[in-house]
Structures are given as C-alpha cells and as structure tokens.
Design a protein around this motif. Structure first.
Motif, short mmCIF file in Angstrom:
data_model
loop_
_atom_site.label_atom_id
_atom_site.label_comp_id
_atom_site.label_asym_id
_atom_site.label_seq_id
_atom_site.Cartn_x
_atom_site.Cartn_y
_atom_site.Cartn_z
N HIS A 41 0.85 -1.17 0.01
CA HIS A 41 0.01 -0.05 0.13
C HIS A 41 0.84 1.38 0.10
N ASP A 42 1.86 1.40 0.91
CA ASP A 42 2.83 2.45 0.93
C ASP A 42 3.31 2.62 -0.35
N ASN A 79 -10.49 0.16 0.47
CA ASN A 79 -9.32 1.35 0.58
C ASN A 79 -8.48 1.22 1.72
N GLY A 81 -5.77 2.96 2.83
CA GLY A 81 -5.80 4.13 3.30
C GLY A 81 -7.17 4.51 4.38
N ASP A 82 -7.99 4.36 3.76
CA ASP A 82 -9.21 4.46 4.55
C ASP A 82 -9.20 3.81 6.07
N LEU A 84 -6.57 2.45 7.35
CA LEU A 84 -5.80 2.92 8.48
C LEU A 84 -6.08 4.20 8.98
N SER A 85 -6.90 4.92 8.51
CA SER A 85 -7.41 6.28 8.82
C SER A 85 -8.37 5.98 10.11
N ALA A 86 -9.18 5.01 9.80
CA ALA A 86 -10.36 4.75 10.78
C ALA A 86 -9.82 4.27 12.17
N GLY A 88 -6.70 4.90 13.62
CA GLY A 88 -6.12 6.27 14.06
C GLY A 88 -7.16 7.16 14.72
N SER A 89 -8.62 7.33 14.21
CA SER A 89 -9.32 8.13 14.35
C SER A 89 -10.76 7.44 15.24
#
Length: 103
Positions: A41-42, A79, A81-82, A84-86, A88-89
């Motif tokens: 992904h990165d 996704n 990225g989504d 990973l964001s979820a 962290g938030s």
C-alpha cells in the motif's frame, strides 16, 4: 520501489531458523502478511497474493501458503488508506455509564 528493496523494510523476530529462512507460525503468519500488505500500500502497488508472497520470499519469511491469498482477498476492493485512517481516528471510550433510566 522494487522487490529488491523490500527485505530491509520488513523485520520479524524469528521463532525458528531453517537454512537462512525464517519460519513463523500462529499469529506471526498474519502479522507478516499485514506488514507485506502495508508495504505494498505504501509503495502504491497492488495488494495481491503474488505481491505479498514476493515480499515475504524476499524477506526470507515462510508462512503457510494460504495466508497471502487470504490477505489479498481481505484487501480486495477495500481502501487500505481509509482503513488505516479509521484505526487512528476511533473515538476514545467514555465512562462506562449504565445507560438505564433514572428512577
């Protein structure tokens, strides 16, 4: 990034060494595939079973053969990225109030 640059990016604590290869079992199979998927992904590459297996092979990490396929299917159409964001938030847990009505 090319597959030849991947081995230095994936580190693991081996539980067993065999002829220069790491053999990891249990949840370590899962963890190795998670790291491989995150690397893909990165680097903006497809998270496929072949690519996951390539990273693991380059890092000399042996997992049960079904793990790369399992993770590729898990990530397909998602996704990352989504996701990973979820993580962290996520909201912090509040006080554990009862939720019942007041008398």
């Amino acid at each position: 990034s090319s597959p030849s640059s991947w081995p230095h990016r994936l580190r693991s604590t081996p539980t067993q060494r065999t002829r220069g290869h790491m053999a990891i079992g249990g949840n370590s199979n899962e963890l190795a595939c998670v790291y491989a998927a995150l690397i893909l992904h990165d680097d903006g590459l497809e998270i496929s079973s072949d690519n996951i297996a390539l990273i693991l092979k380059a890092a000399k990490i042996e997992v049960e053969p079904y793990w790369p396929t399992l993770f590729a299917k898990l990530c397909k159409g998602k996704n990352v990225g989504d996701m990973l964001s979820a993580v962290g938030s996520a909201p912090a847990g509040g006080g554990g109030g009862g939720g019942g009505r007041a008398a």
